[in-house]
Motif scaffolding. Structure first.
Motif, short mmCIF file in Angstrom:
data_model
loop_
_atom_site.label_atom_id
_atom_site.label_comp_id
_atom_site.label_asym_id
_atom_site.label_seq_id
_atom_site.Cartn_x
_atom_site.Cartn_y
_atom_site.Cartn_z
N TYR A 193 0.81 -1.22 0.00
CA TYR A 193 0.00 0.00 0.00
C TYR A 193 0.84 1.28 0.00
CZ TYR A 193 -4.81 -1.51 -0.11
OH TYR A 193 -6.02 -1.99 -0.54
N PHE A 194 1.96 1.27 0.73
CA PHE A 194 2.79 2.48 0.72
C PHE A 194 3.47 2.68 -0.64
CE2 PHE A 194 2.31 2.53 5.38
CZ PHE A 194 2.01 3.88 5.52
N ASP A 195 3.84 1.56 -1.29
CA ASP A 195 4.37 1.70 -2.65
C ASP A 195 3.30 2.25 -3.58
OD1 ASP A 195 6.83 0.81 -1.90
OD2 ASP A 195 6.57 -1.25 -2.60
N LYS A 196 2.06 1.82 -3.36
CA LYS A 196 0.96 2.34 -4.19
C LYS A 196 0.89 3.87 -4.04
CE LYS A 196 -4.00 2.65 -4.73
NZ LYS A 196 -5.34 2.38 -4.18
N ILE A 197 0.98 4.36 -2.80
CA ILE A 197 0.92 5.80 -2.54
C ILE A 197 2.03 6.52 -3.31
CG2 ILE A 197 1.28 7.55 -0.75
CD1 ILE A 197 -0.02 5.41 1.23
N LEU A 198 3.24 5.97 -3.21
CA LEU A 198 4.40 6.58 -3.88
C LEU A 198 4.19 6.63 -5.40
CD1 LEU A 198 7.37 7.61 -3.77
CD2 LEU A 198 8.07 5.22 -4.06
N TYR A 199 3.83 5.49 -5.99
CA TYR A 199 3.73 5.44 -7.45
C TYR A 199 2.50 6.18 -7.99
CZ TYR A 199 7.79 2.54 -7.52
OH TYR A 199 9.09 2.11 -7.37
N GLN A 200 1.44 6.26 -7.18
CA GLN A 200 0.28 7.04 -7.62
C GLN A 200 0.67 8.52 -7.69
OE1 GLN A 200 -2.99 5.61 -8.55
NE2 GLN A 200 -2.65 7.55 -9.58
N ASN A 201 1.42 8.99 -6.68
CA ASN A 201 1.87 10.39 -6.68
C ASN A 201 2.80 10.67 -7.85
OD1 ASN A 201 0.41 10.93 -4.42
ND2 ASN A 201 2.13 10.86 -2.99
N ILE A 202 3.72 9.72 -8.11
CA ILE A 202 4.64 9.90 -9.24
C ILE A 202 3.84 9.91 -10.55
CG2 ILE A 202 6.47 8.78 -10.59
CD1 ILE A 202 7.70 7.84 -7.91
N SER A 203 2.90 8.99 -10.66
CA SER A 203 2.08 8.89 -11.87
C SER A 203 1.33 10.20 -12.14
CB SER A 203 1.08 7.73 -11.70
OG SER A 203 0.18 7.70 -12.77
N ASN A 204 0.74 10.78 -11.09
CA ASN A 204 0.02 12.05 -11.25
C ASN A 204 0.97 13.15 -11.69
OD1 ASN A 204 -2.14 10.63 -10.30
ND2 ASN A 204 -2.10 11.49 -8.24
N ALA A 205 2.16 13.20 -11.07
CA ALA A 205 3.13 14.25 -11.41
C ALA A 205 3.62 14.10 -12.85
CB ALA A 205 4.31 14.20 -10.44
N VAL A 206 3.85 12.85 -13.27
CA VAL A 206 4.33 12.60 -14.64
C VAL A 206 3.26 13.02 -15.64
CG1 VAL A 206 4.90 10.78 -16.30
CG2 VAL A 206 5.95 10.76 -14.04
N ARG A 207 1.99 12.65 -15.35
CA ARG A 207 0.90 13.02 -16.27
C ARG A 207 0.79 14.53 -16.41
NH1 ARG A 207 -2.46 9.34 -14.28
NH2 ARG A 207 -3.87 10.87 -13.39
N ASN A 208 0.92 15.23 -15.29
CA ASN A 208 0.82 16.69 -15.34
C ASN A 208 2.01 17.33 -16.03
OD1 ASN A 208 -1.61 16.60 -14.02
ND2 ASN A 208 -0.72 16.79 -11.98
N SER A 209 3.15 16.63 -16.04
CA SER A 209 4.36 17.23 -16.66
C SER A 209 4.25 17.17 -18.19
CB SER A 209 5.62 16.50 -16.20
OG SER A 209 5.78 15.30 -16.95
N GLY A 210 3.55 16.15 -18.69
CA GLY A 210 3.41 16.01 -20.15
C GLY A 210 4.73 15.73 -20.86
N ASP A 211 5.77 15.35 -20.12
CA ASP A 211 7.09 15.10 -20.73
C ASP A 211 7.18 13.62 -21.12
OD1 ASP A 211 9.84 14.40 -21.06
OD2 ASP A 211 10.45 16.17 -19.91
N GLN A 212 7.24 13.36 -22.43
CA GLN A 212 7.23 11.97 -22.92
C GLN A 212 8.42 11.16 -22.43
OE1 GLN A 212 3.99 11.87 -23.66
NE2 GLN A 212 4.67 10.08 -24.63
N ASP A 213 9.62 11.78 -22.42
CA ASP A 213 10.83 11.05 -22.02
C ASP A 213 10.77 10.65 -20.55
OD1 ASP A 213 11.89 11.28 -24.57
OD2 ASP A 213 12.79 13.23 -24.14
N VAL A 214 10.30 11.59 -19.72
CA VAL A 214 10.18 11.31 -18.29
C VAL A 214 9.09 10.26 -18.07
CG1 VAL A 214 9.48 12.28 -16.06
CG2 VAL A 214 11.03 13.56 -17.54
N SER A 215 8.04 10.38 -18.87
CA SER A 215 6.94 9.43 -18.79
C SER A 215 7.42 8.02 -19.11
CB SER A 215 5.86 9.87 -19.78
OG SER A 215 4.87 8.91 -19.86
N HIS A 216 8.37 7.91 -20.04
CA HIS A 216 8.92 6.61 -20.42
C HIS A 216 9.67 5.98 -19.23
CE1 HIS A 216 10.67 3.39 -22.69
NE2 HIS A 216 11.89 3.80 -22.41
#
Length: 348
Positions: free
Chosen positions: A180-203
């Motif tokens: 569950y704590f990993d879920k929290i971490l990766y959900q936050n990263i996922s949201n930040a990546v989506r908002n950044s719109g940077d394809q390379d970082v998204s990869h």
């Protein structure tokens, strides 16, 4: 060219120079060949980590060495995040330190350990850098698991913490907290990546999120969780492992069947041959880690891309983790070949 973009170029150029200073496979092999921790510390002092391990007091333990390395990592990653202008993606990634501590504390409380016992394993250096000590202290000072959870009630991710405790009470499986704590971490990263719109970082982070989701499905099967409970662990799916694929993996009858669902994806070559569930999970996890590591290294093919800044932050994390793993192996007298095979490092 504005100061923002010249700052970014300076930061990416710095990433290239830091990449050149990473320890080679031979350097790590030399560390792994240490006869004992005294020799290991002496050898680490001959690397760029001289200052980091100089603070470690005798008698040396793997845990003390690892803690010193984590302090170094927090300093480096914090300075990379600052020099990137506080990139939201890197800020989310830096939360890993806080998440690791919260895991330790809640697992400790669940197992009925005393505050002193838990405290000896918790290092608040990263939280001090970003003024988040209070969050950790609130959990640490709680008299039991229930109070720790209620003390964390104001956090944006408190609902997931509550779910972790509920599932722990049902299954008595301590690893539920990790999930569950990993879920929290990766959900936050996922949201930040989506908002950044940077394809390379998204990869780069897309593979991390795939890794987390795929492993959660496999572990969920291993823990014999109901489909709904497994789905609840998943983070926003990525392009490479869409929702329908994860749903099919979750609905599969066995771990092996779940992995077979990946046979038409980019991960098909990573599927292990073995039949044993425990071995399948650990081999697949290592292969996924190696694939992620290669993808991170691949980001350096583009000069002046912000992905290189994210990549160097991750590569230094792998290096620190490798040194921690070596310290543990030297302390436990684990054979060198076994240690080297478990490290996340280039093949050559």
């Amino acid at each position: 060219m504005g100061s923002g973009s010249s700052q970014k170029i300076f930061t990416t150029v710095k990433s290239f120079s830091q990449r050149g200073k990473l320890l080679s496979r031979t350097d790590l092999q030399t560390l792994a060949e240490s006869r004992d921790l005294d020799e290991l510390v002496t050898r680490v002092k001959n690397t760029k980590y001289l200052d980091s391990v100089s603070s470690v007091s005798k008698p040396y333990t793997a845990e003390k060495i690892e803690a010193a390395m984590r302090i170094h990592l927090a300093d480096v990653q914090n300075s990379i995040t600052k020099s990137s202008g506080g990139s939201k993606v890197l800020v989310a990634y830096f939360q890993k330190f806080m998440i690791t501590n919260l895991k330790l504390i809640l697992k400790g409380k669940a197992l009925g350990k005393s505050q002193e016992e838990i405290e000896s394993h918790v290092n608040l250096h990263a939280e001090e850098l970003v003024k988040q000590r209070d969050v950790i202290l609130k959990a640490l000072m709680a008299k039991d698991l229930e109070e720790a959870v209620s003390n964390l009630g104001s956090l944006p991710f408190s609902a997931d913490i509550t779910k972790a405790v509920t599932l722990y009470n049902e299954t008595k499986n301590i690893q539920v907290f990790d999930a569950y704590f990993d879920k929290i971490l990766y959900q936050n990263i996922s949201n930040a990546v989506r908002n950044s719109g940077d394809q390379d970082v998204s990869h780069i982070f897309g593979m991390d999120i795939d890794f987390y989701n795929i492993m959660s499905v496999l572990r969920g099967h291993f823990w014999e969780l109901e489909d709904q409970k497994i789905e609840d662990l998943l983070v926003t799916p990525t392009v490479t492992t869409p929702k329908h694929l994860l749903e099919r993996m979750t609905a599969a009858e066995s771990i092996k069947d779940a992995l077979d669902e990946l046979s038409s994806t980019r991960y098909k070559d990573l599927i292990p041959e073995t039949e044993n569930d425990v071995e399948i999970i650990s081999e697949f996890e290592h292969s996924l880690e190696m694939a992620t590591y290669k993808a991170v290294n691949g980001s350096f093919s583009k000069m002046f891309s912000f992905a290189t800044v994210v990549a160097i932050s991750k590569l230094i994390a792998y290096e620190v983790r490798n040194i921690g793993a070596i310290a543990f192996a030297v302390e436990q007298k684990i054979p060198i070949e076994t240690t080297m095979a478990k490290l996340i490092i280039s093949e050559e």
